[in-house]
Scaffold this motif. Structure first.
Motif, PDB file in Angstrom:
ATOM      1  N   LEU A  99      97.381   6.701 -50.749  1.00 15.08           N
ATOM      2  CA  LEU A  99      97.323   7.969 -49.658  1.00 15.08           C
ATOM      3  C   LEU A  99      98.286   8.863 -50.299  1.00 15.08           C
ATOM      4  N   SER A 100      99.405   8.393 -50.795  1.00 16.06           N
ATOM      5  CA  SER A 100     100.598   9.321 -51.412  1.00 16.06           C
ATOM      6  C   SER A 100      99.924  10.058 -52.506  1.00 16.06           C
ATOM      7  N   TYR A 101      98.651  10.027 -53.149  1.00 12.30           N
ATOM      8  CA  TYR A 101      98.145  10.536 -54.168  1.00 12.30           C
ATOM      9  C   TYR A 101      96.746  11.392 -53.711  1.00 12.30           C
ATOM     10  N   ILE A 105      91.511  11.983 -45.232  1.00 12.95           N
ATOM     11  CA  ILE A 105      90.079  12.074 -45.212  1.00 12.95           C
ATOM     12  C   ILE A 105      89.460  11.314 -46.276  1.00 12.95           C
ATOM     13  N   VAL A 106      90.306  11.135 -47.664  1.00 15.66           N
ATOM     14  CA  VAL A 106      89.844  10.437 -48.544  1.00 15.66           C
ATOM     15  C   VAL A 106      89.974   8.941 -48.051  1.00 15.66           C
ATOM     16  N   VAL A 107      91.196   8.645 -47.381  1.00 16.12           N
ATOM     17  CA  VAL A 107      91.349   7.263 -47.032  1.00 16.12           C
ATOM     18  C   VAL A 107      90.254   6.791 -46.070  1.00 16.12           C
ATOM     19  N   LYS A 175     111.391  16.475 -52.908  1.00 18.01           N
ATOM     20  CA  LYS A 175     112.211  15.282 -53.651  1.00 18.01           C
ATOM     21  C   LYS A 175     111.386  14.021 -53.423  1.00 18.01           C
ATOM     22  N   HIS A 176     110.565  13.807 -52.251  1.00 21.01           N
ATOM     23  CA  HIS A 176     109.771  12.618 -51.931  1.00 21.01           C
ATOM     24  C   HIS A 176     108.339  12.813 -52.235  1.00 21.01           C
ATOM     25  N   GLN A 177     108.127  13.248 -53.292  1.00 12.82           N
ATOM     26  CA  GLN A 177     106.595  13.735 -53.563  1.00 12.82           C
ATOM     27  C   GLN A 177     105.830  12.326 -53.414  1.00 12.82           C
ATOM     28  N   LEU A 178     106.204  11.274 -53.647  1.00 13.69           N
ATOM     29  CA  LEU A 178     105.300  10.106 -53.551  1.00 13.69           C
ATOM     30  C   LEU A 178     104.614   9.824 -52.305  1.00 13.69           C
ATOM     31  N   PHE A 179     105.303  10.081 -51.352  1.00 15.58           N
ATOM     32  CA  PHE A 179     104.828   9.926 -49.741  1.00 15.58           C
ATOM     33  C   PHE A 179     104.571  11.265 -49.177  1.00 15.58           C
ATOM     34  N   VAL A 180     104.302  12.325 -49.706  1.00 12.67           N
ATOM     35  CA  VAL A 180     103.787  13.645 -48.888  1.00 12.67           C
ATOM     36  C   VAL A 180     102.546  13.735 -48.995  1.00 12.67           C
ATOM     37  N   ALA A 184      97.814  15.938 -55.288  1.00 13.20           N
ATOM     38  CA  ALA A 184      98.217  15.975 -56.582  1.00 13.20           C
ATOM     39  C   ALA A 184      97.093  15.708 -57.581  1.00 13.20           C
ATOM     40  N   PRO A 185      96.643  16.875 -58.399  1.00 16.91           N
ATOM     41  CA  PRO A 185      95.376  16.793 -59.254  1.00 16.91           C
ATOM     42  C   PRO A 185      95.466  16.048 -60.288  1.00 16.91           C
ATOM     43  N   ASP A 186      96.575  15.726 -60.886  1.00 20.61           N
ATOM     44  CA  ASP A 186      96.754  14.670 -62.068  1.00 20.61           C
ATOM     45  C   ASP A 186      96.545  13.128 -61.473  1.00 20.61           C
ATOM     46  N   ASN A 187      96.795  12.945 -60.184  1.00 19.12           N
ATOM     47  CA  ASN A 187      96.766  11.594 -59.686  1.00 19.12           C
ATOM     48  C   ASN A 187      95.717  11.520 -58.638  1.00 19.12           C
ATOM     49  N   TRP A 188      94.757  12.456 -58.560  1.00 17.74           N
ATOM     50  CA  TRP A 188      93.799  12.204 -57.398  1.00 17.74           C
ATOM     51  C   TRP A 188      92.900  11.182 -57.793  1.00 17.74           C
TER      52      TRP A 188
END
Length: 358
Positions: A99-101, A105-107, A175-180, A184-188
């Protein structure tokens, strides 16, 4: 008389739709709290720990079914271990990371892969026969292909925004990008793969728990013990990953309230409602409402939370939803054909988990 029948049908329908809405609302709120610094690993441990503390007395005092098999046996302990491992430890941690990436709705779209994964696993494990001439089998094959196509379309095609996030630029520098909540296009693609893996674990969990119920048909007791096993596994893993002691400290704020509400809702409220409607309406009634999560994820994500909505995600959700219902229809047709051979309706009542609270 007719009005009473209509009310009898409308009430369970309305309750189930609202239950899916509450599930998604709590999920998004939890991820929003994590974007502000709350550890997802700690959240999983505390939620499941509190849920277990509620489930154990609830299952023993309020669900006093007769047991033909002893509960404390090595085979059942092994089943509890694998139920907790696949249904909680693996699926929930993969779901949080995926979900972080991606986006809510994708979930939901990846969650619609669950019956397709279950069908594929049943063929691989030879629990189902390949019967091309049966219409139920054809429906399941077609539905599986359509659901997978919808999921793949979400992975490879995002499309333009229906409504972009109002603060997407700020979130990308958070700062907390992982759980926002942002895509993220690179990690979609990575996020989609992680979510698909999470729901593959759920499908594997479904197979294990259905076989477990056949040996020990006490749904709530099994749920409480596999919840305990999964909590212990999550705690061991989280203590290794999350070494910041401050993250484990309780704070009297909205985060603690969120943990309590999530645990009560997932372990007692939703489980009891779904089991009641399953006994009342049949084993396929509750799963029919899972696609409603797409609507709620879109509604909550765009209206109240930081989340952009893409055309590609909506198109993929519609395709996957059509495939989901096609697979379910095939399973219903197959179940009707085998109804005479079913010994007990309790064998058809699925265990109910948090779906990773996603």
């Amino acid at each position: 008389m007719g009005g009473g029948c209509r009310l009898g049908e409308a009430a369970p329908f309305t309750v189930m739709v609202m239950m899916e809405g509450c599930t998604i609302a709590l999920t998004i709120m939890a991820k929003t709290a994590m974007s502000r610094g709350m550890s997802p690993f700690v959240f999983v441990v505390y939620t499941n720990a509190l849920g277990t503390l509620l489930l154990l007395p609830y299952s023993f005092f309020l669900h006093r079914e007769r047991a033909e098999q002893p509960l404390f046996t090595l085979p059942l302990f092994l089943r509890f271990f694998f139920l907790g491992f696949t249904g909680i430890a693996l699926s929930q941690n993969l779901a949080f990371l995926g979900l972080s990436y991606s986006s809510p709705i994708v979930v939901c779209v990846m969650g619609l892969l669950t019956p397709a994964f279950s069908f594929i696993l049943s063929l691989v494990l030879r629990k189902s026969k390949v019967e091309w001439r049966r219409s139920s089998f054809q429906f399941k094959v077609i539905g599986t292909l359509v659901t997978v196509m919808g999921a793949i379309s979400v992975v490879i095609y995002k499309g333009p925004y229906i409504r972009p996030s109002s603060s997407s630029q700020e979130l990308q520098h958070s700062k907390h990008q992982l759980f926002v909540f942002y895509s993220a296009p690179d990690n979609w693609i990575l996020g989609c793969i992680l979510l698909a893996a999470s729901f593959f674990c759920v499908s594997l969990w479904n197979i294990i728990q259905l076989d477990t119920i056949k040996h020990y048909p006490q749904v709530m007791k099994i749920a409480s013990f596999y919840s305990l096993a999964g909590t212990i596994q999550c705690a061991i893993f989280s203590l290794i990953v999350e070494r910041n002691l401050n993250a484990w400290r309780f704070k009297l704020n909205m985060e603690l309230l969120l943990i309590v509400i999530t645990a009560i809702f997932g372990s007692v409220v939703r489980s009891s409602v779904q089991i009641s409607f399953t006994r009342m309406k049949g084993p396929f009634y509750a799963p029919l409402f899972q696609p409603f999560r797409v609507f709620w994820a879109t509604f909550f994500g765009v209206s109240f939370f930081v989340n952009g909505l893409h055309y590609g995600s909506v198109i993929g959700a519609v395709i996957s939803g059509a495939g989901y219902y096609t697979v379910t229809w095939g399973r219903m047709r197959e179940d009707e054909g085998q109804e005479e051979s079913v010994k007990s309706s309790d064998e058809k009542i699925p265990l109910l988990q948090e779906d990773s609270e996603v």
